[in-house]
Design an enzyme around this catalytic site. Structure first.
Site, PDB file in Angstrom:
ATOM      1  CD  GLN A 179      -3.869  -0.243  -1.360  1.00 14.36           C
ATOM      2  OE1 GLN A 179      -4.149   0.306  -2.435  1.00 14.36           O
ATOM      3  NE2 GLN A 179      -4.222   0.280  -0.200  1.00 14.36           N
TER       4      GLN A 179
ATOM      5  CB  CYS B 162      -3.025   2.807  10.257  1.00  9.51           C
ATOM      6  SG  CYS B 162      -3.987   1.848   9.126  1.00  9.51           S
TER       7      CYS B 162
ATOM      8  CB  SER C 260     -10.913  -3.716   1.239  1.00  4.15           C
ATOM      9  OG  SER C 260     -11.656  -2.773   1.945  1.00  4.15           O
TER      10      SER C 260
ATOM     11  CG  HIS D  47     -12.446   1.283   1.739  1.00  3.75           C
ATOM     12  ND1 HIS D  47     -11.496   2.236   1.986  1.00  3.75           N
ATOM     13  CD2 HIS D  47     -12.129   0.225   2.526  1.00  3.75           C
ATOM     14  CE1 HIS D  47     -10.646   1.777   2.907  1.00  3.75           C
ATOM     15  NE2 HIS D  47     -11.014   0.562   3.240  1.00  3.75           N
TER      16      HIS D  47
ATOM     17  CG  ASN E 256      -0.310  -0.430   2.484  1.00 10.53           C
ATOM     18  OD1 ASN E 256       0.341  -1.477   2.550  1.00 10.53           O
ATOM     19  ND2 ASN E 256      -0.444   0.365   3.515  1.00 10.53           N
TER      20      ASN E 256
HETATM   21  N1  PLP Z   1      -4.545  -4.401   3.502  1.00 17.04           N
HETATM   22  C1  PLP Z   1      -4.031  -3.395   2.798  1.00 17.04           C
HETATM   23  C2  PLP Z   1      -2.844  -3.643   1.922  1.00 17.04           C
HETATM   24  C3  PLP Z   1      -4.596  -2.121   2.871  1.00 17.04           C
HETATM   25  O1  PLP Z   1      -4.052  -1.109   2.172  1.00 17.04           O
HETATM   26  C4  PLP Z   1      -5.709  -1.918   3.707  1.00 17.04           C
HETATM   27  C5  PLP Z   1      -6.305  -0.582   3.852  1.00 17.04           C
HETATM   28  O2  PLP Z   1      -5.642   0.406   4.042  1.00 17.04           O
HETATM   29  C6  PLP Z   1      -6.219  -3.018   4.425  1.00 17.04           C
HETATM   30  C7  PLP Z   1      -5.614  -4.240   4.297  1.00 17.04           C
HETATM   31  C8  PLP Z   1      -7.398  -2.872   5.345  1.00 17.04           C
HETATM   32  O3  PLP Z   1      -8.599  -2.740   4.624  1.00 17.04           O
HETATM   33  P1  PLP Z   1      -9.934  -2.316   5.377  1.00 17.04           P
HETATM   34  O4  PLP Z   1      -9.927  -0.831   5.437  1.00 17.04           O
HETATM   35  O5  PLP Z   1     -11.062  -2.851   4.528  1.00 17.04           O
HETATM   36  O6  PLP Z   1      -9.911  -2.946   6.710  1.00 17.04           O
END
Ligand code: PLP
Length: 508
Positions: free
Chosen positions: A183, A328, A203, A205, A155
């Site tokens: 991603q 985060c 995911s 979003h 990410n």
């Molecule tokens: N894994 C990766 C590589 C991400 O970039 C993200 C979100 O930032 C997630 C997992 C977590 O996704 P979610 O927001 O649906 O919990």
């Protein structure tokens, strides 16, 4: 210099705006499908049909069977479920997981938790761009390994791993493979059969769908136990009434994936042109994203000598949304673990910005961004003042001229006491406190980790508060470097400001 402010969103790896078709589909479902899919009567059966149709669409996009798709509340939940479920299935007969040190926190923090229950976590080294060293990976695996966990695309950097190669190594030793594909979906082709994955997470979003809906792909006949117990939804693997509109939104977003994949070349070219122009503005820029095997939209760039907290606040003031790394991390002053793992110093990590383009990003938006970056780098617009923690001594703290505006969140205040004689407001609603802040004083804006205060400081500066500073690295940094002052004065004579007229967000 006067510039007309625009809104440019370049943080699409944090989340994407909902696409028009997804919005329409979700509105339609919200208006017409209120039944609980588990009930018997017609409206319920209709909702159940939407669920099953959506499951089929999502499965088709990744070449899975619908029975291999389990809906969750997020990809974080999907990652937790897979890792905890497999650990309880295999442990103690087998006791270790091999993973990458640059995984998303929803994997890394789960692994850390599992470690506390006795499972061994072995981290495979990655190179300067985050590519896993497959030889080392092979060496780390032994007869006690039950899982190789490797993200498809990172990410922060955009680095795309050789998942097929990793799966071959693991399967040759009879070990299962899970991949966080959050991603990668929509930016590179994902065929779970061809890649031979056992488990994967997704995911909505990140692909122009709604927030709060994730998917577990679990290969048929592989073990999976629920993380959330309750009703029998999702074949008893994930309790809780299904979020029908979100699931339908996820499927609608998946329908756009084939077109998104055709757009990859265009986005890649835009990104390259942006990099070329950035290099003209700042010749010593360091590009952390690889130039091959990289997400077309993702660019991690280090700007030597420029602190990213100040830089991002400046960009935000001009309407440009970027991030320092993963979403985060932004409320803490802990530099990105990904950047430090690939060899950047903590200081370089604090000079790094992630730009993540969307499928709709236009060159004129990037051009505006380049102009604003140029203004900052070439000092055409003076930045706000920075007070270093070591400068904030008794003389400054208690000077008559100083007005301390503490914009920390409630939970931060429980962890650290505030500066003496400070005035507490809130970051999210800071404009509602402005009328109470004296214009004739030196304003010092303070937050917990140093990332929120510059945003407020820029805003105040342009609201004609002429003497505005912020505390670099926040109260956390001040406590670390001035422990005696913290213990002597922190928490004394603090005033809670009253929120003025709220900048309400309309509900219609
Ligand atoms: N894994 C990766 C590589 C991400 O970039 C993200 C979100 O930032 C997630 C997992 C977590 O996704 P979610 O927001 O649906 O919990």
């Amino acid at each position: 210099m006067f510039r007309i402010r625009r809104q440019i969103y370049l943080d699409n790896n944090a989340t994407t705006p909902i696409s028009e078709d997804v919005r329409r589909r979700m509105n339609y479902i919200l208006n017409h499908y209120h039944g609980n899919p588990s009930s018997l009567y017609k409206p319920a059966r209709n909702s159940a049909i939407i669920l099953e149709e959506s499951r089929e669409i999502i499965a088709r996009i990744i070449n899975a069977n619908p029975a291999e798709i389990i809906f969750t509340g997020s990809a974080s939940e999907a990652n937790n479920t897979i890792l905890k479920s497999l650990s309880s299935h295999f442990f103690p007969a087998k006791n270790n997981i091999v993973s990458l040190p640059i995984e998303h926190p929803s994997v890394l923090n789960t692994l850390e938790y599992l470690q506390s229950t006795g499972i061994q976590i072995r981290m495979c080294p990655v190179d300067r761009f985050g590519f896993a060293d497959l030889e080392q990976l092979n060496k780390l695996i032994d007869s006690n390994t039950f899982l190789v966990c490797c993200m498809f695309a990172n990410n922060e950097l955009g680095t795309i791993q050789d998942i097929k190669g990793i799966a071959e190594i693991a399967h040759a030793r009879g070990i299962m493979v899970m991949s966080d594909c959050v991603q990668a979906l929509g930016k590179t082709n994902i065929d779970v059969r061809e890649l031979n994955m056992d488990y994967a997470s997704f995911s909505a979003h990140k692909i122009y769908g709604p927030k709060g809906i994730g998917v577990i792909y679990v290969k048929e006949n592989n073990p999976l136990t629920p993380l959330i117990h309750g009703g029998h939804q999702e074949k008893g693997l994930r309790a809780g009434t299904e979020s029908v509109h979100n699931i339908a939104g996820f499927a609608a977003a998946c329908l756009e994936v084939p077109a998104d994949l055709e757009n990859v070349d265009r986005i890649q070219k835009l990104k390259q042109r942006f990099i070329d122009e950035l290099k003209k503005i700042k010749a010593d820029i360091i590009i952390n994203s690889p130039d091959r095997q990289c997400l077309c939209n993702t660019l991690s760039a280090t700007f030597p000598g420029i602190n990213n907290a100040i830089f991002m606040a400046f960009l935000d003031h001009y309407g440009i949304a970027v991030s320092a790394g993963s979403a985060c991390n932004t409320q803490e002053d802990t530099p990105s673990h990904v950047l430090q793992t690939i060899g950047l110093t903590a200081e370089q990590a604090r000079q790094t910005i992630r730009f993540s383009l969307s499928k709709n990003t236009k060159w004129k938006e990037l051009k505006y961004t380049l102009d604003i970056i140029g203004d900052f780098v070439e000092n055409r617009i003076p930045p706000v003042n920075v007070i270093m923690p070591t400068q904030l001594n008794e003389d400054l703290l208690f000077s008559d001229d100083l007005y301390i505006f503490d914009i920390r969140f409630g939970y931060d205040r429980k962890m650290l006491k505030g500066l003496p004689a400070s005035h507490e407001g809130s970051f999210l609603r800071f404009p509602s406190y402005i009328s109470q802040i004296p214009k004739d004083k030196n304003i010092l804006v303070v937050c917990q980790g140093g990332y929120n205060a510059p945003v407020v400081a820029y805003s105040l500066k342009y609201k004609k508060f002429r003497k505005v500073s912020f505390l670099f690295s926040g109260l956390a940094g001040w406590k670390l470097l001035q422990p005696d002052l913290y213990h002597k004065y922190a928490g004394k004579n603090i005033t809670r400001l009253k929120a003025g007229k709220k900048d309400e967000i309309p509900f219609t």
